[in-house]
Write a protein that holds these residues in place. Structure first.
Motif, PDB file in Angstrom:
ATOM      1  N   GLN A  68     -50.222   1.442  98.985  1.00 35.40           N
ATOM      2  CA  GLN A  68     -49.665   1.109  97.668  1.00 35.40           C
ATOM      3  C   GLN A  68     -50.571   1.590  96.538  1.00 35.40           C
ATOM      4  OE1 GLN A  68     -48.524  -3.065  97.432  1.00 35.40           O
ATOM      5  NE2 GLN A  68     -47.831  -3.044  99.562  1.00 35.40           N
ATOM      6  N   ALA A  69     -51.884   1.522  96.762  1.00 35.06           N
ATOM      7  CA  ALA A  69     -52.830   1.997  95.744  1.00 35.06           C
ATOM      8  C   ALA A  69     -52.681   3.491  95.528  1.00 35.06           C
ATOM      9  CB  ALA A  69     -54.261   1.661  96.167  1.00 35.06           C
ATOM     10  N   ALA A  70     -52.587   4.241  96.618  1.00 38.34           N
ATOM     11  CA  ALA A  70     -52.421   5.700  96.511  1.00 38.34           C
ATOM     12  C   ALA A  70     -51.094   6.049  95.844  1.00 38.34           C
ATOM     13  CB  ALA A  70     -52.508   6.331  97.901  1.00 38.34           C
ATOM     14  N   GLU A  71     -50.042   5.329  96.222  1.00 39.59           N
ATOM     15  CA  GLU A  71     -48.713   5.577  95.643  1.00 39.59           C
ATOM     16  C   GLU A  71     -48.724   5.293  94.140  1.00 39.59           C
ATOM     17  OE1 GLU A  71     -44.408   4.767  97.480  1.00 39.59           O
ATOM     18  OE2 GLU A  71     -45.447   2.922  96.921  1.00 39.59           O
ATOM     19  N   ALA A 129     -54.347  -4.796  89.473  1.00 39.88           N
ATOM     20  CA  ALA A 129     -53.597  -6.031  89.249  1.00 39.88           C
ATOM     21  C   ALA A 129     -52.116  -5.870  89.589  1.00 39.88           C
ATOM     22  CB  ALA A 129     -53.754  -6.491  87.802  1.00 39.88           C
ATOM     23  N   LYS A 130     -51.622  -4.632  89.551  1.00 41.98           N
ATOM     24  CA  LYS A 130     -50.216  -4.373  89.886  1.00 41.98           C
ATOM     25  C   LYS A 130     -49.971  -4.406  91.389  1.00 41.98           C
ATOM     26  CE  LYS A 130     -49.636  -1.436  85.790  1.00 41.98           C
ATOM     27  NZ  LYS A 130     -49.325  -0.069  85.289  1.00 41.98           N
ATOM     28  N   GLY A 132     -52.052  -6.445  93.799  1.00 43.40           N
ATOM     29  CA  GLY A 132     -52.261  -7.773  94.357  1.00 43.40           C
ATOM     30  C   GLY A 132     -53.282  -8.544  93.560  1.00 43.40           C
ATOM     31  N   SER A 133     -53.275  -9.864  93.730  1.00 47.97           N
ATOM     32  CA  SER A 133     -54.082 -10.733  92.876  1.00 47.97           C
ATOM     33  C   SER A 133     -55.584 -10.539  93.039  1.00 47.97           C
ATOM     34  CB  SER A 133     -53.730 -12.200  93.153  1.00 47.97           C
ATOM     35  OG  SER A 133     -52.378 -12.440  92.817  1.00 47.97           O
ATOM     36  N   ASP A 134     -56.050 -10.166  94.241  1.00 49.79           N
ATOM     37  CA  ASP A 134     -57.488 -10.016  94.466  1.00 49.79           C
ATOM     38  C   ASP A 134     -58.006  -8.604  94.217  1.00 49.79           C
ATOM     39  OD1 ASP A 134     -57.900 -12.666  95.155  1.00 49.79           O
ATOM     40  OD2 ASP A 134     -57.664 -12.324  97.306  1.00 49.79           O
ATOM     41  N   VAL A 135     -57.102  -7.655  93.966  1.00 48.19           N
ATOM     42  CA  VAL A 135     -57.526  -6.248  93.900  1.00 48.19           C
ATOM     43  C   VAL A 135     -58.416  -5.999  92.677  1.00 48.19           C
ATOM     44  CG1 VAL A 135     -56.772  -3.832  93.841  1.00 48.19           C
ATOM     45  CG2 VAL A 135     -55.478  -5.506  95.164  1.00 48.19           C
ATOM     46  N   SER A 136     -58.098  -6.618  91.557  1.00 49.38           N
ATOM     47  CA  SER A 136     -58.914  -6.414  90.355  1.00 49.38           C
ATOM     48  C   SER A 136     -60.354  -6.847  90.608  1.00 49.38           C
ATOM     49  CB  SER A 136     -58.342  -7.202  89.175  1.00 49.38           C
ATOM     50  OG  SER A 136     -57.067  -6.722  88.820  1.00 49.38           O
ATOM     51  N   PHE A 137     -60.538  -8.026  91.203  1.00 45.24           N
ATOM     52  CA  PHE A 137     -61.901  -8.463  91.529  1.00 45.24           C
ATOM     53  C   PHE A 137     -62.588  -7.458  92.441  1.00 45.24           C
ATOM     54  CE2 PHE A 137     -64.658 -10.244  94.766  1.00 45.24           C
ATOM     55  CZ  PHE A 137     -65.726 -10.646  93.973  1.00 45.24           C
ATOM     56  N   CYS A 138     -61.869  -6.983  93.455  1.00 49.28           N
ATOM     57  CA  CYS A 138     -62.469  -6.065  94.429  1.00 49.28           C
ATOM     58  C   CYS A 138     -62.851  -4.730  93.798  1.00 49.28           C
ATOM     59  CB  CYS A 138     -61.528  -5.853  95.609  1.00 49.28           C
ATOM     60  SG  CYS A 138     -61.302  -7.331  96.644  1.00 49.28           S
ATOM     61  N   VAL A 139     -62.161  -4.327  92.747  1.00 47.71           N
ATOM     62  CA  VAL A 139     -62.557  -3.104  92.024  1.00 47.71           C
ATOM     63  C   VAL A 139     -63.959  -3.280  91.451  1.00 47.71           C
ATOM     64  CG1 VAL A 139     -62.118  -1.729  89.940  1.00 47.71           C
ATOM     65  CG2 VAL A 139     -60.237  -2.245  91.510  1.00 47.71           C
ATOM     66  N   TYR A 140     -64.214  -4.423  90.844  1.00 49.99           N
ATOM     67  CA  TYR A 140     -65.523  -4.683  90.240  1.00 49.99           C
ATOM     68  C   TYR A 140     -66.567  -5.055  91.285  1.00 49.99           C
ATOM     69  CZ  TYR A 140     -63.133  -5.005  85.681  1.00 49.99           C
ATOM     70  OH  TYR A 140     -62.408  -4.743  84.544  1.00 49.99           O
ATOM     71  N   ALA A 146     -62.431 -15.561  88.420  1.00 50.26           N
ATOM     72  CA  ALA A 146     -61.108 -14.945  88.310  1.00 50.26           C
ATOM     73  C   ALA A 146     -60.115 -16.012  87.871  1.00 50.26           C
ATOM     74  CB  ALA A 146     -60.686 -14.343  89.644  1.00 50.26           C
ATOM     75  N   THR A 147     -59.363 -15.722  86.826  1.00 51.12           N
ATOM     76  CA  THR A 147     -58.373 -16.667  86.312  1.00 51.12           C
ATOM     77  C   THR A 147     -57.033 -15.962  86.167  1.00 51.12           C
ATOM     78  OG1 THR A 147     -59.123 -16.203  84.052  1.00 51.12           O
ATOM     79  CG2 THR A 147     -60.063 -18.134  85.135  1.00 51.12           C
ATOM     80  N   GLY A 148     -56.052 -16.641  85.545  1.00 50.81           N
ATOM     81  CA  GLY A 148     -54.690 -16.115  85.518  1.00 50.81           C
ATOM     82  C   GLY A 148     -54.126 -16.226  86.925  1.00 50.81           C
ATOM     83  N   ARG A 149     -53.561 -15.138  87.436  1.00 44.84           N
ATOM     84  CA  ARG A 149     -53.158 -15.141  88.848  1.00 44.84           C
ATOM     85  C   ARG A 149     -54.228 -14.474  89.707  1.00 44.84           C
ATOM     86  NH1 ARG A 149     -50.951 -10.137  90.235  1.00 44.84           N
ATOM     87  NH2 ARG A 149     -50.271  -8.822  88.513  1.00 44.84           N
ATOM     88  N   GLY A 150     -55.417 -14.328  89.093  1.00 44.40           N
ATOM     89  CA  GLY A 150     -56.549 -13.733  89.790  1.00 44.40           C
ATOM     90  C   GLY A 150     -56.987 -12.416  89.203  1.00 44.40           C
TER      91      GLY A 150
END
Length: 287
Positions: A68-71, A129-130, A132-140, A146-150
């Motif tokens: 999904q990330a590549a797509e 963030a588009k 999954g909820s944990d992907v943004s954290f994993c980028v950093y 992590a707040t909001g939906r993560g």
């Protein structure tokens, strides 16, 4: 072949506040990375997205978050060429350790280099963030609230140095089922602010005292094996023990290296997937 490391995460705290109008849950959680990682290999090809994995439980189609990330990158930036994504798995699948999310984040960072997009970490996290909820954290990576939906990430100091023992029972846990059974009114909510203060102070004992996961009681009710692992880990000498994410993986924090082998060997007696790793806690710099 371009290689990117995809480290696992654990939750020092996980709080679920309420269900949002978009059907996601409002969360407040502190996560940190540990030195257990998948290795993502990326190789350009003429067309398409191709997933290769050494783990038979990992889907090789659009269900895979790395796919999904590549797509997403291809569609967002009009990339005409394709990519072969090789996943060398070390992080257990469906374990509450964000293995799939970390693979997706590593894929975003790797394709940023492979396709010379020159995106910043903030831009990559926004794309993440588009997915999954944990992907943004994993980028950093590193340690963050992590707040909001993560997807809203605020960097925090790395935890005090310690070892992390991870143990995953041979069961699968449905995140959707756990959230579906969660009741915020009866849950045991962690003290997120106390954990933030412990990290800023570099206070190991306070960090141990303030570990907390609002989802834990739900998963323990469904899967008594998780409680057994917690009990054994405490008995063998871990300083503090908690379930990560929606489970089923349990982690224990240990500061005295001499205790590691006793805990590790004790758990290996009844749990096949046990790991002794260091906490990373520091953000990686975008290469």
């Amino acid at each position: 072949m371009l290689y990117v490391k995809a480290p696992a995460k654990i939750n020092l705290t996980l709080d679920v506040l309420h269900k949002r109008s978009d059907n996601y849950h409002e969360v407040e959680m502190i996560m940190t990375t540990v030195d257990l990682a998948d290795r993502i290999g990326l190789m350009g090809t003429a067309s398409g997205i191709h997933i290769r994995s050494d783990d038979r439980f990992v889907p090789n189609d659009s269900r895979n978050l790395a796919y999904q990330a590549a797509e997403l990158i291809k569609n967002t930036f009009g990339i005409k060429t394709g990519v072969i994504i090789s996943l060398e798995k070390q992080i257990p699948v469906a374990a509450g350790l964000a293995g799939g999310s970390s693979d997706a984040a590593a894929t975003l960072k790797g394709l940023n280099r492979l396709w010379q997009l020159n995106l910043s970490l903030d831009e990559l996290a926004e794309l993440g963030a588009k997915i999954g909820s944990d992907v943004s954290f994993c980028v950093y990576g590193g340690t963050a609230l992590a707040t909001g939906r993560g997807e809203i990430i605020e960097a925090l100091p790395a935890p005090p140095h310690c070892w992390v023992i991870l143990a995953k029972p041979t069961i699968g846990v449905s995140t959707a089922e756990v959230y579906g059974a969660f009741n915020p009114e009866t849950a045991d909510h962690p003290d997120t602010q106390a954990m933030i203060e412990a990290l800023h102070a570099g206070d190991y004992e306070a960090m141990c005292d303030n570990l907390g996961n609002a989802l834990e009681s739900v998963t323990l009710g469904m899967h008594p094996e998780v409680q057994q692992i917690k009990d054994h880990m405490k008995k063998f000498g871990a300083d503090a023990v908690l379930m990560s994410g929606s489970g089923p993986t349990v982690f224990g924090l240990v500061q005295q290296e001499a205790r590691i082998s006793r805990i590790y060997n004790g758990l290996r007696g009844f749990c096949s997937e046990v790991y002794a790793v260091r906490m990373i806690g520091e953000r990686e710099i975008l290469a």
